[in-house]
Design a protein around this motif. Structure first.
Motif, PDB file in Angstrom:
ATOM      1  N   LEU A  16     -10.325 -14.521   4.075  1.00  0.00           N
ATOM      2  CA  LEU A  16      -9.237 -14.421   4.128  1.00  0.00           C
ATOM      3  C   LEU A  16      -9.051 -15.515   4.568  1.00  0.00           C
ATOM      4  O   LEU A  16      -7.967 -16.081   3.717  1.00  0.00           O
ATOM      5  CB  LEU A  16      -9.050 -13.352   5.196  1.00  0.00           C
ATOM      6  N   GLU A  21      -8.781 -14.653  -3.145  1.00  0.00           N
ATOM      7  CA  GLU A  21      -8.586 -13.712  -3.599  1.00  0.00           C
ATOM      8  C   GLU A  21      -9.141 -12.632  -3.165  1.00  0.00           C
ATOM      9  O   GLU A  21      -8.730 -11.422  -2.844  1.00  0.00           O
ATOM     10  CB  GLU A  21      -7.563 -13.857  -4.054  1.00  0.00           C
ATOM     11  N   PHE A  24      -8.814 -10.595  -0.528  1.00  0.00           N
ATOM     12  CA  PHE A  24      -8.129  -9.788   0.302  1.00  0.00           C
ATOM     13  C   PHE A  24      -7.821  -8.880  -0.439  1.00  0.00           C
ATOM     14  O   PHE A  24      -7.295  -7.634   0.000  1.00  0.00           O
ATOM     15  CB  PHE A  24      -6.368 -10.869   0.350  1.00  0.00           C
ATOM     16  N   VAL A  25      -7.863  -8.143  -1.335  1.00  0.00           N
ATOM     17  CA  VAL A  25      -7.879  -7.159  -2.314  1.00  0.00           C
ATOM     18  C   VAL A  25      -8.755  -6.482  -2.155  1.00  0.00           C
ATOM     19  O   VAL A  25      -8.541  -5.147  -1.846  1.00  0.00           O
ATOM     20  CB  VAL A  25      -7.961  -8.064  -4.123  1.00  0.00           C
ATOM     21  N   MET A  28      -7.563  -4.896   1.836  1.00  0.00           N
ATOM     22  CA  MET A  28      -5.892  -4.458   0.827  1.00  0.00           C
ATOM     23  C   MET A  28      -6.661  -3.037   0.276  1.00  0.00           C
ATOM     24  O   MET A  28      -5.914  -1.898   0.874  1.00  0.00           O
ATOM     25  CB  MET A  28      -5.387  -5.441  -0.135  1.00  0.00           C
ATOM     26  N   ARG A  29      -7.166  -2.716  -0.550  1.00  0.00           N
ATOM     27  CA  ARG A  29      -7.810  -1.307  -0.720  1.00  0.00           C
ATOM     28  C   ARG A  29      -8.788  -0.840  -0.352  1.00  0.00           C
ATOM     29  O   ARG A  29      -8.256  -0.087  -0.051  1.00  0.00           O
ATOM     30  CB  ARG A  29      -8.433  -2.040  -2.257  1.00  0.00           C
ATOM     31  N   GLY A  32      -4.937  -0.538   3.119  1.00  0.00           N
ATOM     32  CA  GLY A  32      -3.646  -0.863   2.659  1.00  0.00           C
ATOM     33  C   GLY A  32      -3.083   0.523   2.796  1.00  0.00           C
ATOM     34  O   GLY A  32      -2.246   0.769   2.684  1.00  0.00           O
ATOM     35  N   ALA A  33      -4.026   1.844   1.744  1.00  0.00           N
ATOM     36  CA  ALA A  33      -3.029   2.749   1.876  1.00  0.00           C
ATOM     37  C   ALA A  33      -3.170   3.916   3.198  1.00  0.00           C
ATOM     38  O   ALA A  33      -1.864   4.350   3.406  1.00  0.00           O
ATOM     39  CB  ALA A  33      -3.501   3.867   1.259  1.00  0.00           C
ATOM     40  N   LEU A  36      -0.100   2.416   5.246  1.00  0.00           N
ATOM     41  CA  LEU A  36       0.472   3.118   5.246  1.00  0.00           C
ATOM     42  C   LEU A  36       1.327   4.751   5.724  1.00  0.00           C
ATOM     43  O   LEU A  36       2.056   4.062   6.696  1.00  0.00           O
ATOM     44  CB  LEU A  36       0.993   2.948   3.304  1.00  0.00           C
ATOM     45  N   VAL A  53       4.363  -2.834   6.063  1.00  0.00           N
ATOM     46  CA  VAL A  53       3.332  -3.148   5.585  1.00  0.00           C
ATOM     47  C   VAL A  53       2.902  -4.178   4.972  1.00  0.00           C
ATOM     48  O   VAL A  53       2.520  -4.620   5.559  1.00  0.00           O
ATOM     49  CB  VAL A  53       2.717  -1.845   4.798  1.00  0.00           C
ATOM     50  N   GLN A  54       4.328  -4.589   4.137  1.00  0.00           N
ATOM     51  CA  GLN A  54       3.885  -5.546   3.729  1.00  0.00           C
ATOM     52  C   GLN A  54       4.530  -6.529   4.948  1.00  0.00           C
ATOM     53  O   GLN A  54       3.100  -7.837   5.191  1.00  0.00           O
ATOM     54  CB  GLN A  54       5.545  -6.374   2.444  1.00  0.00           C
ATOM     55  N   TRP A  57       1.232  -7.166   6.333  1.00  0.00           N
ATOM     56  CA  TRP A  57       0.024  -8.370   5.945  1.00  0.00           C
ATOM     57  C   TRP A  57       0.423  -9.928   6.500  1.00  0.00           C
ATOM     58  O   TRP A  57      -0.638 -10.317   6.453  1.00  0.00           O
ATOM     59  CB  TRP A  57       0.049  -7.889   4.596  1.00  0.00           C
ATOM     60  N   VAL A  58       1.963  -9.797   6.187  1.00  0.00           N
ATOM     61  CA  VAL A  58       2.074 -11.246   5.951  1.00  0.00           C
ATOM     62  C   VAL A  58       1.224 -11.591   7.683  1.00  0.00           C
ATOM     63  O   VAL A  58       1.283 -13.147   7.493  1.00  0.00           O
ATOM     64  CB  VAL A  58       3.618 -11.429   5.646  1.00  0.00           C
ATOM     65  N   LEU A  61      -2.026 -12.741   7.222  1.00  0.00           N
ATOM     66  CA  LEU A  61      -2.565 -13.574   6.769  1.00  0.00           C
ATOM     67  C   LEU A  61      -2.110 -14.850   7.942  1.00  0.00           C
ATOM     68  O   LEU A  61      -2.292 -15.496   8.129  1.00  0.00           O
ATOM     69  CB  LEU A  61      -1.877 -14.015   5.513  1.00  0.00           C
TER      70      LEU A  61
ATOM     71  N   LEU B  61      -7.685   7.308  -1.088  1.00  0.00           N
ATOM     72  CA  LEU B  61      -6.441   6.502  -1.200  1.00  0.00           C
ATOM     73  C   LEU B  61      -6.348   5.123  -1.881  1.00  0.00           C
ATOM     74  O   LEU B  61      -7.120   4.611  -1.656  1.00  0.00           O
ATOM     75  CB  LEU B  61      -6.426   6.272   0.514  1.00  0.00           C
ATOM     76  N   GLU B  62      -5.240   5.865  -2.318  1.00  0.00           N
ATOM     77  CA  GLU B  62      -4.952   4.624  -3.558  1.00  0.00           C
ATOM     78  C   GLU B  62      -3.351   4.194  -2.697  1.00  0.00           C
ATOM     79  O   GLU B  62      -2.470   4.848  -2.312  1.00  0.00           O
ATOM     80  CB  GLU B  62      -4.274   4.874  -4.678  1.00  0.00           C
ATOM     81  N   LEU B  63      -3.036   2.599  -3.224  1.00  0.00           N
ATOM     82  CA  LEU B  63      -2.070   2.092  -2.593  1.00  0.00           C
ATOM     83  C   LEU B  63      -0.926   2.456  -3.960  1.00  0.00           C
ATOM     84  O   LEU B  63      -1.342   2.985  -4.747  1.00  0.00           O
ATOM     85  CB  LEU B  63      -1.583   0.842  -2.286  1.00  0.00           C
ATOM     86  N   LEU B  67       3.337  -1.362  -4.393  1.00  0.00           N
ATOM     87  CA  LEU B  67       3.199  -2.081  -3.834  1.00  0.00           C
ATOM     88  C   LEU B  67       2.229  -3.404  -3.124  1.00  0.00           C
ATOM     89  O   LEU B  67       2.198  -4.389  -2.867  1.00  0.00           O
ATOM     90  CB  LEU B  67       3.260  -1.409  -2.085  1.00  0.00           C
ATOM     91  N   LEU B  71       1.766  -7.363  -2.539  1.00  0.00           N
ATOM     92  CA  LEU B  71       0.711  -7.488  -1.208  1.00  0.00           C
ATOM     93  C   LEU B  71       0.570  -8.686  -1.770  1.00  0.00           C
ATOM     94  O   LEU B  71      -0.013  -9.581  -1.254  1.00  0.00           O
ATOM     95  CB  LEU B  71      -0.044  -6.754  -1.010  1.00  0.00           C
ATOM     96  N   LEU B  72      -0.289  -8.856  -2.929  1.00  0.00           N
ATOM     97  CA  LEU B  72      -0.517  -9.761  -4.060  1.00  0.00           C
ATOM     98  C   LEU B  72       0.259 -11.032  -4.066  1.00  0.00           C
ATOM     99  O   LEU B  72      -0.256 -11.830  -3.835  1.00  0.00           O
ATOM    100  CB  LEU B  72      -1.306  -9.615  -4.835  1.00  0.00           C
ATOM    101  N   PHE B  75       0.105 -12.498  -0.635  1.00  0.00           N
ATOM    102  CA  PHE B  75      -0.899 -13.226  -0.569  1.00  0.00           C
ATOM    103  C   PHE B  75      -0.651 -14.988  -1.497  1.00  0.00           C
ATOM    104  O   PHE B  75      -1.288 -15.590  -1.034  1.00  0.00           O
ATOM    105  CB  PHE B  75      -1.748 -12.422  -0.946  1.00  0.00           C
ATOM    106  N   TRP B  78       1.491 -17.040   0.452  1.00  0.00           N
ATOM    107  CA  TRP B  78       0.937 -17.730   1.529  1.00  0.00           C
ATOM    108  C   TRP B  78      -0.541 -18.563   1.866  1.00  0.00           C
ATOM    109  O   TRP B  78       0.381 -19.323   2.131  1.00  0.00           O
ATOM    110  CB  TRP B  78       0.520 -16.444   2.476  1.00  0.00           C
ATOM    111  N   ARG B  79      -1.221 -18.359   0.717  1.00  0.00           N
ATOM    112  CA  ARG B  79      -2.197 -19.330   0.100  1.00  0.00           C
ATOM    113  C   ARG B  79      -2.054 -20.623  -0.305  1.00  0.00           C
ATOM    114  O   ARG B  79      -2.345 -22.147  -0.303  1.00  0.00           O
ATOM    115  CB  ARG B  79      -3.198 -18.657  -0.422  1.00  0.00           C
TER     116      ARG B  79
END
Lengths: 208, 81, 173
Positions: A16, A21, A24-25, A28-29, A32-33, A36, A53-54, A57-58, A61, B61-63, B67, B71-72, B75, B78-79
C-alpha cells in the motif's frame, strides 16, 4: 501493547505504501464489505454508509505511512471506519444515535420463551420443545444453506450484523472486535450471541 | 422452584457464546458441562451453534461493484497525487 | 493433594473427551499445558463425582502433579489412562437408572406434588436417557429435602456405582 504484524499484513502495508494497486484491491476485497457493515451501525442509510467507507479508505491511504503496527492491520482499518462513521452519525444528528447499540444488547432472549417449561412445571426453565439434532455438518454445507445463512445475517440489526460478520465470517477475535468498535467484552458477546441465536433459529426452521 | 446449583436450559442457552469463547468462570463452566451430560436438547443447541459458526465462516462477502469502482478511483487519485 | 492419585474418567465412545473432543491415548501421560486436553487441566472423578458425568466408557486414570478438587470434579496438570473399567456398559447403565427409579419412588412416590417425578425418572430411564433420569431423581430429592437431599441422592448413586463396578480402591494412594 507491543504487537508484531503478521508477514501477510506486513506485505500488504508495504504494498500500500508503495502504491501497489494489487495490495489495495486485496485489502478492499478482504475487508471492504465488512467495513460497510460497521459503517451501517452508525449511519442511517446505505448511501451514507458507502460514503463513509470511501472516506475511511481515503483516511487509510493518508495514514498508512504513519501506521506503526501496534494493532493488527484489520483492527486499524475497522477503527478508522468506525470512527469516521461515528463522526458522520453525529453530524447527521440522527434521532437515535449510539443507543441503537443499547437496544440491540437489551434483554432479549436467545430462544423463544415458549420453548421452555413454565415455573409451575416439574422442570421449570427446561425445554418444552427441545432442539433436535441436525444433519451432519458436511451435508449442511450446501450452496442453498449458505445463501440462506448469508441472507439471515444480512437481515440482522446493524450492530449484531457487524459483530457476527467480524467474528464468524472474518475471523476476528473478541478482543479485536472490542478494540475496533470500542465495545465492552460483555456488549460484544451479547451482540454476537443474539446474532448467532437468530441465525441458528432460522436454520432450525429451514431444517424442519 | 429452583435448585441451588442448577442451571435451567433457558440459562444454559444464554451462556452458550461465553462457553464457546471460554470465558465462563470455573464454577459456571462446570455447571454448564454438568447440564450437558443429561440434557440432549442443550447438547443439540450447542452443536447447532457450532454448526452456525462453521456455516457463517463459509459465507463470502462482496462489495457492491459500484462502490468498489469508486474506491479504486480514490486509490488511483491518491497514488497519482 | 499431591503425588499420584488414582481417579476415574468418563469418556465418549472411542476414548473421546465429551466436551473438547480430545482423543485420549492409553498409558501415555497427557500434559494439560501441552496439547490442551481439557483446556483447564485434566478433569477426572473421585467415586462420589461419578454420577454427574456418566458417559459411554469409564476409565481408571492416574493423575500427576497438584490435584485440585473442585465442587464436582478433580483437576490435575497431567493424567494417564490406566485401564478401562470393563464392567461399565449399557446394561449396567440401565440398571443404575432403575435403581434411581426405585429410590425416587421410595422418597417421593407418596407425596402429591412430587410423585410426578417418579414417572419422569421412569420415562427417561426406559427411554435410554439415564443421565437425565439420575438428574431428575436428584432434583426430586432436593425438592423434598433441600440441597442435602440432592447430595444424598447423588451419594446413593455413587455408592451404587462403586459397589457394582468394584471401585473399592481408596482414591489417593
Amino acid at each position: 501493547m507491543e504487537q508484531v504484524l503478521s508477514p501477510e499484513d506486513e506485505r500488504l502495508v508495504d504494498g500500500l505504501r508503495a502504491g501497489d494497486e494489487s495490495a489495495f484491491v486485496a485489502l478492499m476485497r478482504m475487508y471492504g464489505a465488512g467495513m460497510l457493515r460497521v459503517a451501517l451501525m452508525y449511519v442511517s442509510s446505505r448511501a451514507v454508509a458507502e460514503e463513509v467507507v470511501q472516506e475511511a479508505w481515503v483516511g487509510v491511504l493518508r495514514g498508512i505511512g504513519r501506521f506503526e503496527g501496534r494493532s493488527s492491520l484489520k483492527t486499524w482499518l475497522y477503527r478508522i471506519v468506525a470512527n469516521t462513521a461515528k463522526t458522520r452519525g453525529l453530524r447527521e444528528a440522527r434521532s437515535v444515535p449510539f443507543s441503537a447499540l443499547g437496544d440491540e444488547t437489551g434483554d432479549e432472549p436467545a430462544a423463544d420463551a415458549d420453548r421452555f417449561l413454565g415455573s409451575g412445571e416439574r422442570f421449570p426453565g427446561h425445554w418444552s420443545v427441545p432442539p433436535q439434532s441436525w444433519a451432519p455438518e458436511g451435508q449442511l454445507l450446501g450452496q442453498e444453506t449458505l445463501e440462506m445463512v448469508a441472507r439471515e445475517i444480512d437481515r440482522l440489526p446493524p450492530a449484531q450484523r457487524a459483530v457476527i460478520t467480524m467474528r464468524d465470517i472474518q475471523g476476528f477475535t473478541s478482543e479485536e472486535v472490542c478494540n475496533s468498535l470500542d465495545l465492552s467484552e460483555t456488549n460484544q458477546r451479547v451482540l454476537l450471541h443474539r446474532a448467532r441465536a437468530k441465525v441458528r433459529s432460522a436454520l432450525e426452521e429451514y431444517m424442519r | 422452584m429452583r435448585l441451588d446449583r442448577e442451571l435451567a436450559c433457558q440459562e444454559v442457552v444464554e451462556l452458550m457464546t461465553a462457553y464457546l469463547d471460554d470465558v465462563l468462570d470455573p464454577l459456571d463452566r462446570e455447571r454448564f458441562e454438568e447440564h450437558l451430560v443429561f440434557c440432549d436438547g442443550c447438547s443439540n443447541y450447542l452443536e447447532q451453534m457450532r454448526a452456525t459458526i462453521v456455516l457463517a465462516g463459509h459465507v463470502s462477502l462482496e462489495l457492491p461493484p459500484a462502490l468498489e469502482e469508486r474506491l479504486l478511483e480514490a486509490f488511483r487519485g491518491w497514488r497519482g497525487s | 493433594m499431591a503425588g499420584i492419585v488414582i481417579a476415574y474418567k468418563f469418556l465418549s465412545s472411542g476414548r473421546i473427551a465429551p466436551f473438547t473432543g480430545f482423543g485420549w491415548p492409553v498409558g501415555e501421560w497427557v500434559d494439560a499445558g501441552g496439547i490442551d486436553p481439557c483446556r483447564h487441566g485434566v478433569h477426572a472423578c473421585s467415586v462420589h463425582h461419578l454420577p454427574i458425568w456418566l458417559d459411554t466408557e469409564l476409565w481408571e486414570i492416574e493423575l500427576g502433579g497438584e490435584v485440585l478438587e473442585q465442587a464436582r470434579k478433580l483437576v490435575a496438570p497431567r493424567g494417564r489412562l490406566v485401564r478401562r473399567v470393563e464392567s461399565w456398559n449399557a446394561v449396567l447403565l440401565r440398571e443404575f437408572g432403575l435403581a434411581c427409579l426405585r429410590r425416587t419412588r421410595e422418597r417421593v412416590g407418596s407425596l402429591p406434588i412430587l410423585s410426578g417425578y417418579v414417572a419422569d425418572v421412569g420415562r427417561h430411564v426406559v427411554g435410554g436417557r439415564v443421565p437425565l433420569g439420575a438428574f431428575a431423581a436428584a432434583r426430586a430429592a432436593e425438592l423434598r429435602d433441600g440441597s442435602r437431599g440432592y447430595e444424598q441422592e447423588r451419594g446413593s448413586q455413587a455408592a451404587w456405582l462403586a459397589e457394582r463396578l468394584g471401585l473399592e480402591r481408596a482414591d489417593v494412594v
